[in-house]
Design an enzyme around this catalytic site. Structure first.
Site, PDB file in Angstrom:
ATOM      1  N   ASP A 188       0.867  -1.172   0.000  1.00 24.59           N
ATOM      2  CA  ASP A 188       0.000   0.000   0.000  1.00 24.59           C
ATOM      3  C   ASP A 188       0.909   1.229   0.000  1.00 24.59           C
ATOM      4  O   ASP A 188       1.633   1.478   0.962  1.00 24.59           O
ATOM      5  CB  ASP A 188      -0.892  -0.046   1.252  1.00 24.59           C
ATOM      6  CG  ASP A 188      -1.925   1.065   1.270  1.00 24.59           C
ATOM      7  OD1 ASP A 188      -1.629   2.159   0.742  1.00 24.59           O
ATOM      8  OD2 ASP A 188      -3.008   0.856   1.838  1.00 24.59           O
ATOM      9  N   LYS A 213      -6.696  10.092  -1.039  1.00 27.28           N
ATOM     10  CA  LYS A 213      -5.721  10.903  -0.295  1.00 27.28           C
ATOM     11  C   LYS A 213      -4.903  11.767  -1.259  1.00 27.28           C
ATOM     12  O   LYS A 213      -5.476  12.539  -1.999  1.00 27.28           O
ATOM     13  CB  LYS A 213      -4.843   9.966   0.538  1.00 27.28           C
ATOM     14  CG  LYS A 213      -5.645   8.860   1.249  1.00 27.28           C
ATOM     15  CD  LYS A 213      -6.445   9.410   2.399  1.00 27.28           C
ATOM     16  CE  LYS A 213      -7.594   8.511   2.851  1.00 27.28           C
ATOM     17  NZ  LYS A 213      -7.334   7.096   2.983  1.00 27.28           N
TER      18      LYS A 213
HETATM   19  N1  LCS Z   1      -4.789   2.424   2.845  1.00 25.23           N
HETATM   20  C1  LCS Z   1      -4.357   3.390   3.673  1.00 25.23           C
HETATM   21  C2  LCS Z   1      -2.903   3.463   4.010  1.00 25.23           C
HETATM   22  C3  LCS Z   1      -5.262   4.294   4.225  1.00 25.23           C
HETATM   23  O1  LCS Z   1      -4.806   5.240   5.040  1.00 25.23           O
HETATM   24  C4  LCS Z   1      -6.644   4.171   3.905  1.00 25.23           C
HETATM   25  C5  LCS Z   1      -7.669   5.084   4.480  1.00 25.23           C
HETATM   26  C6  LCS Z   1      -7.052   3.145   3.030  1.00 25.23           C
HETATM   27  C7  LCS Z   1      -6.095   2.297   2.504  1.00 25.23           C
HETATM   28  C8  LCS Z   1      -8.480   2.975   2.633  1.00 25.23           C
HETATM   29  O2  LCS Z   1      -8.816   3.898   1.649  1.00 25.23           O
HETATM   30  P1  LCS Z   1     -10.313   4.375   1.325  1.00 25.23           P
HETATM   31  O3  LCS Z   1     -11.107   3.125   1.053  1.00 25.23           O
HETATM   32  O4  LCS Z   1     -10.821   5.109   2.513  1.00 25.23           O
HETATM   33  O5  LCS Z   1     -10.139   5.198   0.096  1.00 25.23           O
HETATM   34  N2  LCS Z   1      -7.209   5.831   5.578  1.00 25.23           N
HETATM   35  C9  LCS Z   1      -7.909   6.632   6.320  1.00 25.23           C
HETATM   36  C10 LCS Z   1      -7.373   7.267   7.465  1.00 25.23           C
HETATM   37  O6  LCS Z   1      -6.242   7.122   7.911  1.00 25.23           O
HETATM   38  N3  LCS Z   1      -8.292   8.079   7.959  1.00 25.23           N
HETATM   39  O7  LCS Z   1      -9.478   7.991   7.282  1.00 25.23           O
HETATM   40  C11 LCS Z   1      -9.321   7.042   6.190  1.00 25.23           C
END
Ligand code: LCS
Length: 400
Positions: A188, A213
């Protein structure tokens, strides 16, 4: 000029975008258009049957593929130095699709113990219900990866820098172990982006992203990506993505596409701002410790210099006053926002133990270092002095 030979700023703007003129009188729109439609019309039954037989011959249905998604995917493949890419509905859509593809025949996973909490939950709670087990290790130490591999291990799953502790994995060492033992390595790369590091160049097989992000950057979309070898991407596209359905909408693909054009500029600024604020916090008497890969006191600063092109915008810190001081800090900000997520133009601050990582069991949080007093800051694109001043005034107003 090949797209691979261009600089990142040029790639981010031009890769995947059409230049040649089309036959109709609109020519080529400078911004790739949004094909905001679910299905495509055919002139004849034979044409439609051909599109079902050979997907390269035409678009059928947006869950199978869409021109706006594909411009984004071509740009992503170039930026991450991969053969091909898939855009997904969310970061978790990318993580789950990549895992389901690599584990199509079942098997065991070796994973970094400090991961984003929903990824930890997939590995620790969801996949075991289907007979897939994970051994969690401190992957900052390659020998721990090596020791956890079993005869049925199929996947090595990593994050670097990790959320929220900013631990680093030696990408080359991890990739070599995975190759030697026949595993698919997945990382990731959300915190680093391709402007911070390109794991495929170090030999990692598959890169996933939450494009919610830095990649989209505006805080306007939920989106994800998978980049890797063509064979893996085709298998993910025709299998887990299409059938489980974590497909990105054309509008979100379009927003992300335009977000990406400024990623190299934004990431440089996020990184510079974070170094400035981390240095300010390190010298502040209320701060017990602060972690950012640019600081010489980061335990893996030398590795960061070796494998990262920029150190990113994430900072974690612990205040001397612990949780009470942390709560005071987030309650007294005038510029920075108390919010989860990260990689936004705005500075966002959160308390992982009660929010992003609250689903990770308390004993694992403690063992991996996510203490109750830990504060995570996603440094935005405001003037660095203003971010530091806002944090400073909130810290200084605290009396235990
Ligand atoms: N991988 C990482 C490293 C992340 O920080 C997050 C979400 C995801 C995958 C998942 O992504 P999403 O499905 O939300 O696009 N991280 C978050 C955080 O640290 N705070 O809120 C969401």
């Amino acid at each position: 000029m090949t797209q691979k030979s261009l600089g990142k700023a040029t790639q981010a703007i031009h890769a995947g975008e059409a230049r040649t003129s089309s036959a109709d009188k609109t020519g080529v729109p400078l911004l790739p258009p949004i094909y905001q439609n679910s299905t495509f019309r055919f002139a004849t039954a034979a044409e439609c049957a051909e599109a079902f037989r050979d997907e390269e011959s035409g678009y059928v249905y947006t869950r199978w593929g869409n021109p706006t998604q594909e411009v984004l995917e071509q740009k992503l493949a170039v930026l991450e130095a991969g053969e091909a890419a898939l855009a997904t509905a969310s970061g978790m859509g990318a993580v789950s699709t990549a895992l389901l593809t690599a584990l199509a025949d079942g098997g065991h996973v070796v994973a970094m113990e400090n991961l984003y909490s929903a990824t930890f939950q997939i590995l620790n709670e969801e996949l075991p219900r289907f007979g897939i087990e994970t051994t969690f290790v401190d992957a900052t130490d390659p020998t721990q990866i090596e020791r956890a591999i079993r005869v049925d291990t199929k996947v090595l799953y990593l994050e670097s820098p990790t959320n929220p502790l900013l631990k680093l994995v030696d990408l080359q060492a991890a990739a070599e172990i995975a190759k030697a033992r026949g595993l698919t390595s997945i990382i990731d790369n959300t915190f680093a982006t391709p402007c911070g590091q390109q794991p495929i160049i170090f030999g990692i097989d598959v890169v996933v992203h939450s494009m919610t992000k830095y990649m989209s950057g505006s805080g306007a979309v939920i989106a994800g990506a998978i980049i890797g070898k063509k064979e893996f991407i085709v298998s993910a596209k025709e299998g887990a993505l299409r059938n489980f359905g974590a497909v990105i909408s054309p509008f979100n693909a379009w927003l992300t596409l335009h977000g990406l054009t400024t990623l190299p500029l934004r990431f440089t600024r996020h990184s510079e701002n974070a170094t400035h604020v981390a240095t300010f916090l390190e010298a502040h008497p209320a701060v017990a410790w602060v972690r950012h890969p640019s600081l010489t006191n980061h335990p893996q600063h030398e590795l960061a210099k070796r494998q990262m092109d920029a150190f990113g915008g994430m900072i974690t810190l612990e205040l001397k006053g612990g949780r009470a001081a942390g709560e005071h800090l987030v309650d007294h900000l005038q510029l920075c926002s108390l919010a989860v997520s990260l990689g936004d133009v705005r500075t966002l601050i959160c308390h992982p133990a009660s929010t992003t990582h609250s689903h990770v069991p308390a004993d694992i949080r403690r063992r991996t270092g996510i203490t109750d007093g830990l504060v995570r800051i996603s440094i935005g694109l405001e003037d660095a002095e203003d971010i530091a001043a806002d944090l400073g005034q909130a810290l200084e107003s605290y009396t235990p």
